[in-house]
Design a protein around this motif. Structure first.
Motif, mmCIF file in Angstrom:
data_model
loop_
_atom_site.group_PDB
_atom_site.id
_atom_site.type_symbol
_atom_site.label_atom_id
_atom_site.label_comp_id
_atom_site.label_asym_id
_atom_site.label_seq_id
_atom_site.Cartn_x
_atom_site.Cartn_y
_atom_site.Cartn_z
ATOM 1 N N SER A 99 59.088 -6.439 26.782
ATOM 2 C CA SER A 99 59.578 -6.075 25.452
ATOM 3 C C SER A 99 59.841 -4.580 25.371
ATOM 4 C CB SER A 99 58.536 -6.466 24.394
ATOM 5 O OG SER A 99 58.940 -6.058 23.106
ATOM 6 N N ASP A 100 60.812 -4.207 24.552
ATOM 7 C CA ASP A 100 61.040 -2.811 24.193
ATOM 8 C C ASP A 100 60.324 -2.559 22.871
ATOM 9 O OD1 ASP A 100 62.542 -2.444 26.414
ATOM 10 O OD2 ASP A 100 64.482 -2.434 25.402
ATOM 11 N N LEU A 101 59.204 -1.850 22.916
ATOM 12 C CA LEU A 101 58.436 -1.583 21.701
ATOM 13 C C LEU A 101 59.106 -0.532 20.830
ATOM 14 C CD1 LEU A 101 54.802 -1.527 23.144
ATOM 15 C CD2 LEU A 101 56.050 -3.449 22.132
ATOM 16 N N ALA A 102 59.791 0.399 21.462
ATOM 17 C CA ALA A 102 60.504 1.461 20.748
ATOM 18 C C ALA A 102 61.598 1.970 21.662
ATOM 19 C CB ALA A 102 59.543 2.579 20.347
ATOM 20 N N GLN A 103 62.369 2.918 21.170
ATOM 21 C CA GLN A 103 63.490 3.426 21.960
ATOM 22 C C GLN A 103 63.026 4.016 23.282
ATOM 23 O OE1 GLN A 103 65.883 6.297 19.898
ATOM 24 N NE2 GLN A 103 67.271 6.624 21.629
ATOM 25 N N ASN A 104 61.848 4.641 23.282
ATOM 26 C CA ASN A 104 61.355 5.306 24.486
ATOM 27 C C ASN A 104 60.090 4.666 25.049
ATOM 28 O OD1 ASN A 104 63.372 7.361 24.431
ATOM 29 N ND2 ASN A 104 62.243 8.359 22.765
#
Length: 652
Positions: free
Chosen positions: A299-304
């Motif tokens: 998963s991508d939790l946030a942009q970074n």
């Protein structure tokens, strides 16, 4: 026994039910799949989607001279086991003792020491058992070779990136996706020793984006005959090395969720000749059973910030039935071992800071069952004369780890990290690793790395809390020569300390140099050749290590004969002399050269492939070094010339 059969069937049914249940509920958009190993690190973060686990692995592997064998290589050279794949790789060699295939490399080749301190991962799951620490690379392996997309060998101390046990490297197996098959695939093989194999696989990417792979296979062989000296008379022992296995495998992916499960059971008869005596009744029978289930969520939790999390369950059973040695008493001896474990991990990748890619995470593992039993019984009545049961203390292991890929300038990168690992039995270890990478031009890379890697004792070893460790230093030079050509030179030094062994042993010093050259031509010809020089000895008395060859050379050539419809593959492997297990180590096993030839017919018959392979074409007579503690002889003679033919058909 009936209860054990029920448990085994329950595991098999559970894996299948879990597979079909998972496939029946998958609905969503099609995921994007990218091979992260084929992308330069600078381009990796520009890709639309790469899981955190792939980025973290590439950071860990940055300083290594990674070797890769692809699915096409597996077909072209007719590999049938993981051991044959690994045996073709730079600096590695395998050997057998009639029950198991062992892996050796970087100077460590001790008989009976299982995987040689190199761990094996299947799609990120650690596939060695926790009872003996054995990585199964023969016909006892969990995977049918046809399901492998590629095998990566990452040499060097790798505990910081891959957990304890990776003293000399990591074998990372990436399995195929259902879309790679896109068919119902059936295969049948036949070869020497009246050997048969059958496989049925289903692979498909559904309209909703779900990707499913399901496979079942089996294998049966009568095994080879053995000639022994019976009072000066050459006598043959027949029918005591038969082998059979069954395998199930499932892999389902939807969106960024992947469920993988596998199960394998192998039985093999170990000829009583191998014990230095011969009995006329049943052979010594070994049974190995492995199973696992692993669920991964990316998963991508946030942009970074990316996350890769997984949970898994694994089990292993071993059975040893020795009716032969007790035949004079009409009795038998049985040994049984069971190990079970489960765990979870969470891996994060952050790109908050310019020129830094930070990978960090935590892992938990609980080895909650280690059981061992020893039974003597009457073969006629079934009465049990003696039954001894032992339960080893269980173990919980906790790990914290972190890595940073620091781009100093476009030409210079600094890669560093460590893993802290503790267990509830007072074990604790810190595994640091660092590397400096210089890229003076597009075609050249130099990598200097150093680190300390550790390994915990397995249940079958002495219950010690002192970790085995190795200090590693390595220099790698890589060069690309024009189109599709590359060369590599690696110099390394290893220092093994605090060795875990059944008998006291001194530290080991290992040094070596590896060189490899690979070229692909536009005509479809592919060539790879390598040479390894290594020297390993015990520090205390400077004795060379048992079964460690100084010289290993390999040559692989695959070429089309009639377009791509007929392809020929040739392998030539040379293994130098190896010291035998004697007090002075002056006596050595002779060197040998094996030549294998493979013909692959592709689509001559629509939707089908036909493979024909001759192994040991020139019928070289050779033997593998064994552990003196288990055999009065020092070498196990191996197969002469053998053949294998396999037909594979796709129902599309």
């Amino acid at each position: 026994m009936a209860r054990n059969r029920i448990k085994r069937r329950s595991l098999s049914l559970s894996l299948l039910c879990c597979s079909f249940l998972f496939s029946s509920v998958l609905i969503a958009d099609e995921p994007i799949s990218v091979d992260a190993t084929s992308i330069d690190f600078e381009e990796l973060l520009q890709t639309e989607y790469i899981p955190a686990s792939h980025i973290a692995n590439q950071i860990s592997n940055a300083a290594s001279a990674v070797s890769i064998v692809t699915a096409q290589d597996i077909k072209d050279y007719g590999y049938r086991t993981l051991g044959e794949i690994l045996g073709s790789m730079r600096g590695l060699h395998t050997f057998e003792d009639y029950s198991y295939t062992y892996l050796a490399g970087r100077g460590y080749s001790s008989p009976g020491q299982y995987a040689g301190r190199i761990i094996v991962l299947i799609d990120g799951y650690r596939a060695d058992d926790s009872m003996f620490g054995q990585a199964y690379i023969g016909n006892d392996g969990i995977l049918d070779i046809s399901l492998i997309e590629r095998v990566e060998y990452i040499p060097g101390g790798s505990s910081a990136g891959y957990s304890n046990g990776a003293l000399l490297g990591v074998i990372n197996i990436i399995t195929k996706k259902g879309s790679d098959l896109d068919a119902v695939q059936v295969a049948y093989g036949y070869g020497s020793h009246d050997t048969h194999s059958r496989r049925v696989s289903f692979g498909k990417k559904l309209d909703n984006g779900a990707d499913i792979l399901l496979s079942a296979s089996d294998y049966n062989s009568d095994g080879r005959n053995f000639t022994y000296d019976d009072g000066g008379v050459a006598t043959m022992q027949r029918g005591q090395h038969g082998e059979s296995n069954k395998r199930l495998f499932f892999k389902g992916t939807y969106d960024h969720v992947t469920l993988t499960s596998g199960w394998a059971k192998r039985k093999i008869g170990m000829p009583t000749y191998a014990y230095g005596e011969v009995w006329e009744k049943d052979p010594v029978l070994n049974t190995d059973e492995n199973g696992f289930v692993r669920l991964v969520v990316d998963s991508d939790l946030a942009q970074n910030l990316k996350l890769s999390a997984s949970v898994w369950y694994g089990m292993y059973r071993f059975g040893f039935d020795d009716s032969a040695s007790m035949a004079f008493m009409d009795s038998k001896m049985e040994l049984k071992s069971t190990a079970r474990w489960y765990g979870a991990d969470a891996k994060f990748v952050g790109t908050w800071f310019d020129n830094h890619v930070i990978s960090f995470g935590a892992e938990y593992r609980h080895d909650y069952q280690w059981d061992y039993s020893h039974i003597f019984s009457d073969v006629t009545t079934g009465d049990v004369w003696y039954a001894g049961n032992h339960h080893y203390p269980t173990r919980k292991t906790y790990s914290l780890y972190g890595y940073d890929e620091f781009t100093i300038t476009p030409e210079w990168r600094f890669n560093y990290g460590m893993r802290l690992e503790t267990s509830d039995n007072d074990y604790g270890a810190l595994s640091p690793q660092a590397a400096l990478i210089w890229k003076p031009r597009e075609t050249t890379q130099l990598k200097l790395s150093t680190g300390i890697s550790t390994r915990q004792a397995t249940a079958s070893e002495a219950q010690t809390t002192t970790p085995e460790q190795v200090q590693t230093t390595e220099l790698v030079v890589e060069e690309k020569f024009g189109h599709e050509s590359k060369g590599l030179i690696s110099l390394y030094r290893y220092h093994f300390g605090d060795r875990i062994s059944r008998t006291p042993e001194s530290d080991i010093i290992a040094r070596g140099i590896e060189a490899e050259f690979e070229k692909h031509w536009d005509s479809g010809v592919r060539m790879r050749t390598s040479y390894t020089y290594q020297k390993a000895y015990e520090k205390k008395d400077s004795l060379p290590l048992v079964n460690t060859p100084k010289h290993i050379a390999k040559f692989n050539l695959s070429t089309p004969i009639m377009d791509e419809r007929l392809r020929g593959g040739v392998e030539v492997h040379y293994l130098g002399s190896r010291p035998l297990d004697t007090d002075t180590r002056e006596e050595c096993a002779p060197s040998y050269t094996l030549t294998n030839v493979t013909l692959l017919s592709h689509e001559w018959i629509p939707n089908s492939d036909l493979t024909f392979k001759i192994r040991n074409v020139f019928n070289e007579h050779y033997g593998d070094v064994v552990n003196l503690q288990s055999n009065d002889d020092l070498l196990y003679p191996q197969d002469g010339r053998t053949f294998w033919i396999e037909w594979e058909y796709n129902f599309r």
